[in-house]
Design an enzyme around this catalytic site. Structure first.
Site, PDB file in Angstrom:
ATOM      1  N   GLU A  11       6.578 -14.228  -2.656  1.00 25.43           N
ATOM      2  CA  GLU A  11       6.702 -12.780  -3.134  1.00 25.43           C
ATOM      3  C   GLU A  11       8.012 -12.220  -2.153  1.00 25.43           C
ATOM      4  O   GLU A  11       7.818 -12.238  -0.876  1.00 25.43           O
ATOM      5  CB  GLU A  11       5.543 -11.919  -2.787  1.00 25.43           C
ATOM      6  CG  GLU A  11       5.515 -10.718  -3.162  1.00 25.43           C
ATOM      7  CD  GLU A  11       4.138 -10.133  -3.707  1.00 25.43           C
ATOM      8  OE1 GLU A  11       3.395 -10.906  -3.818  1.00 25.43           O
ATOM      9  OE2 GLU A  11       4.150  -8.733  -3.791  1.00 25.43           O
ATOM     10  N   ARG A  12       8.772 -11.825  -2.904  1.00 29.07           N
ATOM     11  CA  ARG A  12      10.097 -11.108  -2.302  1.00 29.07           C
ATOM     12  C   ARG A  12      10.787 -12.129  -1.672  1.00 29.07           C
ATOM     13  O   ARG A  12      11.489 -11.738  -0.537  1.00 29.07           O
ATOM     14  CB  ARG A  12       9.693 -10.091  -1.369  1.00 29.07           C
ATOM     15  CG  ARG A  12       8.864  -8.871  -2.076  1.00 29.07           C
ATOM     16  CD  ARG A  12       9.218  -8.463  -3.292  1.00 29.07           C
ATOM     17  NE  ARG A  12       8.403  -7.586  -4.081  1.00 29.07           N
ATOM     18  CZ  ARG A  12       8.593  -7.266  -5.466  1.00 29.07           C
ATOM     19  NH1 ARG A  12       9.753  -7.258  -5.890  1.00 29.07           N
ATOM     20  NH2 ARG A  12       7.528  -6.291  -5.690  1.00 29.07           N
ATOM     21  N   GLU A  43      -2.117  -1.092  -3.372  1.00 27.49           N
ATOM     22  CA  GLU A  43      -1.954  -1.808  -4.606  1.00 27.49           C
ATOM     23  C   GLU A  43      -2.717  -2.664  -5.266  1.00 27.49           C
ATOM     24  O   GLU A  43      -2.439  -3.857  -5.338  1.00 27.49           O
ATOM     25  CB  GLU A  43      -0.542  -2.542  -4.008  1.00 27.49           C
ATOM     26  CG  GLU A  43       0.705  -1.795  -3.474  1.00 27.49           C
ATOM     27  CD  GLU A  43       1.930  -2.392  -3.316  1.00 27.49           C
ATOM     28  OE1 GLU A  43       1.859  -3.419  -2.960  1.00 27.49           O
ATOM     29  OE2 GLU A  43       3.036  -1.539  -3.376  1.00 27.49           O
ATOM     30  N   ARG A  51      -3.269  -3.345   7.981  1.00 24.67           N
ATOM     31  CA  ARG A  51      -2.120  -2.753   7.671  1.00 24.67           C
ATOM     32  C   ARG A  51      -2.407  -1.233   7.050  1.00 24.67           C
ATOM     33  O   ARG A  51      -3.510  -0.946   6.565  1.00 24.67           O
ATOM     34  CB  ARG A  51      -1.546  -3.574   6.340  1.00 24.67           C
ATOM     35  CG  ARG A  51      -0.984  -4.835   6.840  1.00 24.67           C
ATOM     36  CD  ARG A  51      -0.575  -5.550   5.662  1.00 24.67           C
ATOM     37  NE  ARG A  51       0.972  -5.420   5.486  1.00 24.67           N
ATOM     38  CZ  ARG A  51       1.696  -5.223   4.265  1.00 24.67           C
ATOM     39  NH1 ARG A  51       0.870  -4.977   3.175  1.00 24.67           N
ATOM     40  NH2 ARG A  51       3.149  -4.947   4.107  1.00 24.67           N
ATOM     41  N   ARG A  61       3.586  10.303  -2.017  1.00 27.06           N
ATOM     42  CA  ARG A  61       3.458   8.985  -1.253  1.00 27.06           C
ATOM     43  C   ARG A  61       3.526   8.983   0.161  1.00 27.06           C
ATOM     44  O   ARG A  61       2.829   8.269   1.033  1.00 27.06           O
ATOM     45  CB  ARG A  61       3.881   8.007  -2.276  1.00 27.06           C
ATOM     46  CG  ARG A  61       3.853   6.695  -1.672  1.00 27.06           C
ATOM     47  CD  ARG A  61       4.438   5.564  -2.283  1.00 27.06           C
ATOM     48  NE  ARG A  61       4.690   4.076  -1.904  1.00 27.06           N
ATOM     49  CZ  ARG A  61       5.222   3.415  -2.433  1.00 27.06           C
ATOM     50  NH1 ARG A  61       5.837   3.445  -3.708  1.00 27.06           N
ATOM     51  NH2 ARG A  61       5.456   2.018  -1.647  1.00 27.06           N
ATOM     52  N   ASP A  97       8.319   2.674   2.204  1.00 26.42           N
ATOM     53  CA  ASP A  97       8.399   1.154   1.885  1.00 26.42           C
ATOM     54  C   ASP A  97       9.713   0.486   2.107  1.00 26.42           C
ATOM     55  O   ASP A  97      10.353   0.162   1.131  1.00 26.42           O
ATOM     56  CB  ASP A  97       7.858   0.863   0.182  1.00 26.42           C
ATOM     57  CG  ASP A  97       7.493  -0.412   0.202  1.00 26.42           C
ATOM     58  OD1 ASP A  97       7.533  -1.381   1.063  1.00 26.42           O
ATOM     59  OD2 ASP A  97       6.832  -0.751  -0.918  1.00 26.42           O
ATOM     60  N   GLU A 108       5.950  -2.863  11.441  1.00 29.56           N
ATOM     61  CA  GLU A 108       6.200  -3.944  10.661  1.00 29.56           C
ATOM     62  C   GLU A 108       7.620  -3.755   9.919  1.00 29.56           C
ATOM     63  O   GLU A 108       7.700  -2.819   9.442  1.00 29.56           O
ATOM     64  CB  GLU A 108       5.111  -4.074   9.539  1.00 29.56           C
ATOM     65  CG  GLU A 108       5.583  -5.173   8.356  1.00 29.56           C
ATOM     66  CD  GLU A 108       4.350  -5.010   7.165  1.00 29.56           C
ATOM     67  OE1 GLU A 108       3.105  -4.976   7.846  1.00 29.56           O
ATOM     68  OE2 GLU A 108       4.650  -5.526   5.952  1.00 29.56           O
ATOM     69  N   GLU A 153      14.381  -7.343   0.531  1.00 30.30           N
ATOM     70  CA  GLU A 153      13.810  -6.788  -0.950  1.00 30.30           C
ATOM     71  C   GLU A 153      14.548  -5.700  -1.323  1.00 30.30           C
ATOM     72  O   GLU A 153      14.881  -5.610  -2.454  1.00 30.30           O
ATOM     73  CB  GLU A 153      12.327  -6.482  -0.653  1.00 30.30           C
ATOM     74  CG  GLU A 153      11.577  -5.930  -1.847  1.00 30.30           C
ATOM     75  CD  GLU A 153      10.344  -5.634  -1.971  1.00 30.30           C
ATOM     76  OE1 GLU A 153       9.678  -5.908  -0.729  1.00 30.30           O
ATOM     77  OE2 GLU A 153       9.650  -5.123  -2.857  1.00 30.30           O
ATOM     78  N   HIS A 207      14.329   4.710  -3.132  1.00 30.02           N
ATOM     79  CA  HIS A 207      13.503   4.071  -4.207  1.00 30.02           C
ATOM     80  C   HIS A 207      14.160   4.402  -5.523  1.00 30.02           C
ATOM     81  O   HIS A 207      13.322   4.710  -6.366  1.00 30.02           O
ATOM     82  CB  HIS A 207      11.652   4.463  -4.056  1.00 30.02           C
ATOM     83  CG  HIS A 207      11.016   3.109  -4.187  1.00 30.02           C
ATOM     84  ND1 HIS A 207      11.154   2.375  -5.208  1.00 30.02           N
ATOM     85  CD2 HIS A 207      10.115   2.956  -3.406  1.00 30.02           C
ATOM     86  CE1 HIS A 207      10.346   1.303  -4.984  1.00 30.02           C
ATOM     87  NE2 HIS A 207       9.644   1.634  -3.983  1.00 30.02           N
ATOM     88  N   TRP A 217       5.775   4.866  -8.930  1.00 34.01           N
ATOM     89  CA  TRP A 217       6.519   3.717  -9.021  1.00 34.01           C
ATOM     90  C   TRP A 217       7.878   3.780  -9.949  1.00 34.01           C
ATOM     91  O   TRP A 217       8.608   2.774 -10.173  1.00 34.01           O
ATOM     92  CB  TRP A 217       5.553   2.532  -9.697  1.00 34.01           C
ATOM     93  CG  TRP A 217       4.678   2.034  -8.753  1.00 34.01           C
ATOM     94  CD1 TRP A 217       4.560   2.173  -7.448  1.00 34.01           C
ATOM     95  CD2 TRP A 217       3.569   1.126  -9.247  1.00 34.01           C
ATOM     96  NE1 TRP A 217       3.558   1.380  -6.882  1.00 34.01           N
ATOM     97  CE2 TRP A 217       2.838   0.813  -7.986  1.00 34.01           C
ATOM     98  CE3 TRP A 217       3.081   0.420 -10.510  1.00 34.01           C
ATOM     99  CZ2 TRP A 217       1.669  -0.180  -7.819  1.00 34.01           C
ATOM    100  CZ3 TRP A 217       1.912  -0.468 -10.331  1.00 34.01           C
ATOM    101  CH2 TRP A 217       1.389  -0.671  -9.066  1.00 34.01           C
TER     102      TRP A 217
HETATM  103  C1  BDP Z   1       6.155  -3.805  -1.524  1.00 35.40           C
HETATM  104  C2  BDP Z   1       6.630  -5.228  -2.113  1.00 35.40           C
HETATM  105  C3  BDP Z   1       5.252  -5.778  -2.384  1.00 35.40           C
HETATM  106  C4  BDP Z   1       4.482  -6.184  -1.354  1.00 35.40           C
HETATM  107  C5  BDP Z   1       4.044  -4.786  -0.833  1.00 35.40           C
HETATM  108  C6  BDP Z   1       3.287  -4.949   0.581  1.00 35.40           C
HETATM  109  O1  BDP Z   1       7.338  -4.818  -3.283  1.00 35.40           O
HETATM  110  O2  BDP Z   1       5.522  -7.029  -3.027  1.00 35.40           O
HETATM  111  O3  BDP Z   1       3.399  -6.814  -1.766  1.00 35.40           O
HETATM  112  O4  BDP Z   1       5.311  -4.066  -0.444  1.00 35.40           O
HETATM  113  O5  BDP Z   1       3.973  -4.838   1.748  1.00 35.40           O
HETATM  114  O6  BDP Z   1       7.400  -3.256  -0.970  1.00 35.40           O
HETATM  115  O7  BDP Z   1       2.207  -4.953   0.554  1.00 35.40           O
END
Ligand code: BDP
Length: 685
Positions: free
Chosen positions: A137-138, A266, A299, A310, A339, A361, A367, A504, A527
């Site tokens: 992922e990413r 998410e 997290r 948000r 994010d 983190e 990304e 974003h 989103w």
């Molecule tokens: C977002 C990403 C997603 C991750 C999420 C995360 O787009 O893929 O799962 O963060 O950190 O920025 O959990």
């Protein structure tokens, strides 16, 4: 004979004829002298230390060095004391770190004075967002090093083991001591037999290099793989299931590190599914890990679709729990409140949670910063974060000091970086992205290092001329300009993507190109870019001041007031905190609209300059890497143009003002850009 062969390689490298594929990263082969190593310890870690010294020695030929494990009060954790004749540490891994520091200093021609080096954080972990099917992922550098679809996962091949060893060595060379092996969006299968066997195989290889393995878990695993009726953390059956699972893990991997958990975020399952809290979930897991010395990294990246802002949610959800978590729980907080955006203010949770262990983190994988195409050196962004003053305990309460144990007595201190590596030959997809892996490790070890120093080291180690390291000519004509390029690169990306506090405004979920218009029907508002930029005829920006969502209140004074007033809010965060009219007067004397245009133009121009700088250093770089980077820069320049054109033409529809006549005109047509984007997202439609 060996020497002659090496000599030949060196000649080829010098002449640029021996192409470098980037696989050796900052640990490239070099000609060495001999060294006599005095060491009585025969452990695998010390065997590596001795071997590294012998194969990397750049000091006086025939010199002697002693490796000594002996307690010293000045040395903390895996720190070490270094001099040109001796390395002393409390632990074996401390000795190995000392060896890497010594070799780095020899190669970069830094002085080796007697000095103690202690790590800023106890746990310095990479988070791999790797899925069991091998995708990442990413991830922008190929498939996973650890997992794969058509593999017999419980029996790794020799080639895999070799790669894991190189991975371990590379990490140890910069002090990384933890690896979370799978995606935070975890599969419950992670906790099944065959997979755990593979985790064990990986752990066995990483161990001598001082790296512990951790895994991300899915909170609903008791149901998904345990066959239980629910995964309620307060259900004794559930706790029992986790306890037995943890016993099984530690039987297989005695030094297992612990769990990383993304819960109720998410769409991921979590304790709230059962009316329980983050504390209930985290503490239940912490209790079962505790007897084995394991930890939970829980997290704080949470947000629901119905909230008005948000940016406020993680703080709102976690602050009430301050002081309620077990001492082996660490709350893992993303650098910014939203994010991993190109620029965000620091998350207000840093320093605010005073009775809870908190760890930063950051995202090494780009990304939101151009994937493995754009040259963006992220160290400056992390330096900005670490040095941000939270004021929570008076002036100087920086994020670094609030998380590294200087201010709050955390039982564990830690930092995590979302990894950018994959099976690509050069590990990171883009040669310069290696510098971000390097910088993360170096800052995790010492959060006071400057990005300048880290770039200096990295360039010398990665691009230094192997045969005649660091001639004056090389320093002046390669090191200085390329270092400058790296140091400017993140600001350039902010300028051409999201200047002045924009955030974003990407198209769709890819998070690569611009899409300030992107808002398909039916998708949750938070989103979509219009939620974040709020552009209208009246102005632009997200009002987080007291008149708006009041997110500023989450910051300690004097920051809350400073952010609240557009006149005192740093301009690089202006539209993060404020919605302002297009003709708002900026410090430069320009209107907000003009300033936005100038910022985009500046970013574009900076990338153009990067191209020129790179072309000018051609004779100092091997052909392969030169061409690769040149191609990527060309791509970056082209896409920066698209950012510029898309954002200016889109926002112009609201500002109804001309792009300042001194600036270059957009090269693309907005409707065409939107149409291209739509076709790319929905091929064939
Ligand atoms: C977002 C990403 C997603 C991750 C999420 C995360 O787009 O893929 O799962 O963060 O950190 O920025 O959990």
């Amino acid at each position: 004979m060996k020497r002659t062969f090496l000599g030949l390689i060196l000649v080829l490298v010098t002449c640029g004829l021996w192409a470098e594929d980037g696989h050796s990263l900052w640990l490239r082969k070099k000609e060495t002298g001999t060294v006599n190593v005095v060491c009585s310890d025969k452990s695998p870690t010390l065997a590596i230390a001795v071997q590294e010294l012998k194969q990397g020695w750049q000091g006086i030929d025939g010199a002697s060095i002693t490796l000594k494990i002996k307690k010293d009060k000045a040395i903390r954790n895996d720190g070490f004391k270094l001099s040109s004749t001796e390395i002393q540490a409390n632990t074996r891994i401390g000795i190995l770190y000392g060896v890497y520091e010594l070799l780095r200093r020899q190669q970069t021609e830094e002085a080796i004075e007697e000095k103690v080096y202690n790590p800023s954080y106890q746990i310095r972990a990479l988070n791999h967002w790797d899925n069991l099917d091998g995708t990442i992922e990413r991830g922008y550098a190929g498939y996973s090093l650890f997992w794969g679809k058509d593999k017999n996962l419980s029996v790794p091949t020799d080639a895999e083991k070799q790669l894991w060893k190189e991975y371990a060595r590379t990490n140890a060379s910069i002090g990384i001591n933890g690896a979370v092996l799978n995606n935070v969006n975890a599969s419950a299968d992670m906790l099944t037999g065959g997979i755990l066997q593979r985790v064990k195989a990986i752990a066995d290889i990483l161990r001598p290099y001082g790296i512990k393995v951790y895994i991300s878990i899915k909170f609903s695993s008791p149901v998904a793989v345990g066959g239980l009726k629910n995964s309620d953390p307060l259900n004794p059956e559930v706790a029992k299931w986790w306890k037995e699972k943890v016993i099984e893990i530690y039987k297989t991997i005695p030094d297992f590190g612990g769990f990383l958990v993304k819960a109720n975020s998410e769409g991921q399952p979590g304790p709230q599914d059962y009316g329980r809290t983050h504390v209930d979930g985290a503490n239940m897991l912490a209790d079962v890990l505790k007897p084995f010395g394991g930890i939970v990294m829980w997290r704080a990246f949470v947000y629901a679709s119905n909230d008005k802002d948000r940016a406020k949610q993680a703080y709102n959800e976690f602050m009430p729990f301050d002081g309620k978590f077990r001492d082996n729980v660490i709350i893992q907080v993303k650098n910014g409140p939203i994010d991993f955006q190109p620029r965000e203010p620091f998350s207000p949770l840093f320093g605010a949670m005073k009775k809870t262990s908190v760890m930063p983190e950051v995202q090494i994988t780009q990304e939101y910063l151009g994937h493995s195409i754009h040259l963006v050196y992220l160290s400056t962004m992390w330096e900005e974060l670490l040095n941000s003053d939270t004021y929570q305990q008076g002036k100087g309460s920086t994020v670094a000091r609030c998380t590294d144990g200087s201010i709050y007595p955390q039982k564990y201190t830690a930092i995590a970086g979302v990894s950018n590596i994959g099976l690509d030959r050069n590990w990171c997809g883009l040669d310069f992205a290696q510098s971000n892996w390097y910088a993360f490790g170096r800052l995790a070890w010492d959060n006071q290092l400057t990005s300048e120093q880290i770039a200096d080291e990295w360039l010398k180690l990665t691009f230094g001329n192997v045969a005649s390291p660091q001639s004056a000519d090389w320093k002046q004509n390669f090191l200085v300009p390329v270092k400058q390029l790296m140091l400017e690169s993140r600001e350039a990306a902010v300028n051409y993507m999201m200047p002045l506090g924009f955030h974003h405004i990407f198209s769709a979920d890819e998070h690569y190109g611009p899409g300030p218009w992107w808002a398909p029907k039916g998708i949750r508002a938070d989103w979509t870019p219009p939620y974040y930029h709020q552009a209208s005829a009246n102005g632009v920006g997200f009002d987080r001041a007291r008149t708006g969502s009041d997110a500023v209140e989450q910051y300690h004074e004097p920051l809350a007031s400073k952010f609240n007033d557009p006149k005192t809010c740093p301009e690089n965060l202006l539209l993060w905190f404020h919605h302002l009219p297009w003709d708002y007067q900026m410090k430069s004397g320009r209107t907000l609209w003009d300033e936005i245009c100038y910022q985009y133009a500046t970013g574009l121009e900076q990338v153009g300059e990067f191209q020129k700088t790179w072309d000018k250093v051609e004779k100092y770089v091997d052909v392969d890497r030169f061409i690769r980077v040149q191609g990527k820069l060309r791509h970056q320049r082209r896409d920066a143009q698209i950012w510029n054109d898309a954002c200016l033409l889109y926002f112009q529809k609201f500002s109804k003002r001309p792009i300042p006549y001194q600036l270059d005109r957009p090269q693309n047509d907005l409707d065409q850009l939107i149409e291209n984007d739509r076709r790319r997202l929905h091929p064939g439609k």
